[in-house]
Structures are given as structure tokens and as C-alpha cells.
Write a protein that holds these residues in place. Structure first.
Motif: not given
Length: 287
Positions: A76, A79, A110-111, A113, A115
Motif C-alpha cells: 500500500n 500509506l 495494512n501496509v 496487503v 490482493e
């Protein structure tokens, strides 16, 4: 009941691994770890596994690994940049080192993630096949453990039945001892010439009725026989019924001990309780 099953299949450039394990539990509890793009299948999987294991605390692990490194994970970037910018500014402000900032950011939720692609039906069919193979191995494991458990349970019940027969020679002796003890105490208290023999015999009969263990012996023998009948039954789920029978056996053994009035019978009762405890331990591990 404990169990373990594992299966692995190759699908294209991927390897599918399914692992199912369970621990003893009175209830059914399923925990699953599956690839994120198959999450919508979790409810169906849960029902399927519950139908197979019946009872226990189970863990299902499904892994799909790619040989060429395409694991379906991404970064991400927006982020990541935001965290890097803010953490660098804090480090400059405080005069701290910037070493390890990137590694720290990568560990933030969440850095990195996964797919989430659409479900590949062909891949899912292979996963289902692997799950069935793992469950088959799981059930084979349980059958082997169950066979060893059944052998031990039969031995313990046989021991209790055998010890029940050993009580018979001591029954007549305890009646004679009870009669003599009562008469001796009565004569010492009232004097031999003042003892009413008819009344004495009535009292002896009263005590003999209280310590009679015929019913307990018959019921315990019936429970042992019923226990073995349940082991012979074709049903796979027997744990709860065997547990109930074990409780009834315990009640009769405790009553035998309470009515024994004989050191020899008490010794046999203690040995019975020891075997019964081993039976209960084994049943606690069954389905």
C-alpha cells in the motif's frame, strides 16, 4: 477426541496444503485459517467439517503457495509514504536515528496487503479434493486411536466384572462377624442373661437388610454388560452414552463401598474405583 490429518496437492505452479487437527472438547469449535480470496467459502467449510468431526476443538489450515513467488501480496504505497514521512519528521525533530524505519513500517497493519482476486473454480476444486484427503487421513488417525482406546476400555470393564465375582467369598464372613460383634456388644452392655434372643435376631435381620449388596452387584454387572454392548455397536459417536453408563457404574461401586463392612471388600472396591477412573479418562477423550 484428538485427530490429525494432512494432505498436499500440486496445482499448476502452486502447492495446496490442508491440515486438520482436533483436541478433546465437550463441544464443537472450529477455527479456520484460509486464503483471503476464499473467505466466502468459510461458512460452507465450517458446516462440512462439523459434520465430519462431530465433536471437538478443531483447527483447519489451508495454504496455497506459489512456486514462482506470486503470492498475491502488494504494498500500500500511499500509506507507506505517509507513515515514512511522519516517522522521519519525528526522528528529525527528536534527533533520533532513522535506521529501521522501513522495517518498522512494513510491520504496521495494512501496509502490506493481500490482493483479493476472484475465486478460481478450478483451484477451488483442487482445494476441495485436498480437504477430503486430509479428512480421510484425519479419520484414519482417529480410528487407530479409537481402536487402542476400545482395547483399554474392554480391559478395564473386564477387570471390574472379575473383581465383582471376587466379592462373593467375603459376603458370608462379614455377616457372621456382624452377628458376633452385635451380640458381644449387647451382652457386655446388658448382660448375657438379659438378652432377648428373638429381639436380637430381629435386629440382626434389620442390619443385614441395610448392608445387603445383592442389588448393587446385579446392577453393576448389568452396567458392565451394557457398556460392552455399546462398544460393540456400529455407531461412531458413543462417548456421551458411555459416559452416562460410567457414572451409573460409579454409583453402584460407591454404594458397595458404603455397605461393605469388610476390609477385603473395601480393598476390592478401591481397585474397582481405580479402573473406573481410567475408564472416565478414556471416555473424556472420545467422541
Amino acid at each position: 477426541m484428538t485427530g490429525y490429518g494432512r494432505a498436499t496437492k500440486a496445482f499448476g505452479s502452486k502447492t495446496i496444503t490442508v491440515e486438520l487437527r482436533s483436541l478433546n472438547s465437550k463441544f464443537t469449535d472450529i477455527r479456520m485459517k484460509v486464503p483471503s480470496n476464499f473467505r466466502e467459502k468459510e461458512h460452507m467449510l465450517r458446516r462440512f467439517i462439523i459434520g465430519k468431526i462431530e465433536r471437538g476443538k478443531a483447527d483447519l489450515l489451508i495454504e496455497v503457495k506459489s512456486h514462482d513467488g506470486e503470492e498475491g501480496f502488494g504494498l500500500n504505497v500511499p500509506l507507506f509514504k505517509k507513515y515514512h514521512r511522519e516517522l522521519t519528521a519525528i526522528a528529525d525533530e527528536l534527533g533520533g536515528t532513522k535506521d529501521g524505519i522501513i522495517a518498522a513500517i512494513l510491520r504496521i497493519p495494512n501496509v502490506v496487503v493481500s490482493e483479493e482476486d476472484d475465486i478460481d473454480e478450478e483451484e477451488w476444486k483442487q482445494i476441495e479434493s485436498t480437504i477430503n484427503e486430509a479428512i480421510s487421513n484425519f479419520m484414519d488417525f482417529r480410528k487407530a486411536e479409537g481402536a487402542a482406546m476400545e482395547k483399554d476400555l474392554r480391559l478395564r470393564v473386564s477387570n471390574i466384572s472379575q473383581m465383582l465375582q471376587e466379592i462373593d467369598p467375603f459376603e458370608k464372613g462379614r455377616v457372621t462377624r456382624l452377628r458376633n460383634r452385635l451380640k458381644q456388644n449387647l451382652e457386655e452392655f446388658m448382660g448375657k442373661e438379659n438378652v432377648d434372643e428373638n429381639r436380637f435376631e430381629q435386629e440382626v435381620l434389620f442390619y443385614l437388610e441395610k448392608i445387603d449388596i445383592t442389588e448393587e452387584k446385579v446392577r453393576l454387572a448389568q452396567h458392565c454388560s451394557f457398556f460392552l454392548e455399546q462398544l460393540d455397536a456400529k455407531k461412531t459417536s458413543k462417548g456421551r452414552k458411555l459416559s452416562f453408563i460410567g457414572q451409573e457404574m460409579g454409583r453402584e461401586i460407591n454404594t458397595l463401598g458404603a455397605k461393605a463392612y469388610s476390609a477385603d471388600i473395601q480393598r476390592i472396591v478401591v481397585q474397582m474405583k481405580d479402573d473406573l477412573e481410567k475408564i472416565k479418562e478414556q471416555i473424556a477423550n472420545s467422541v
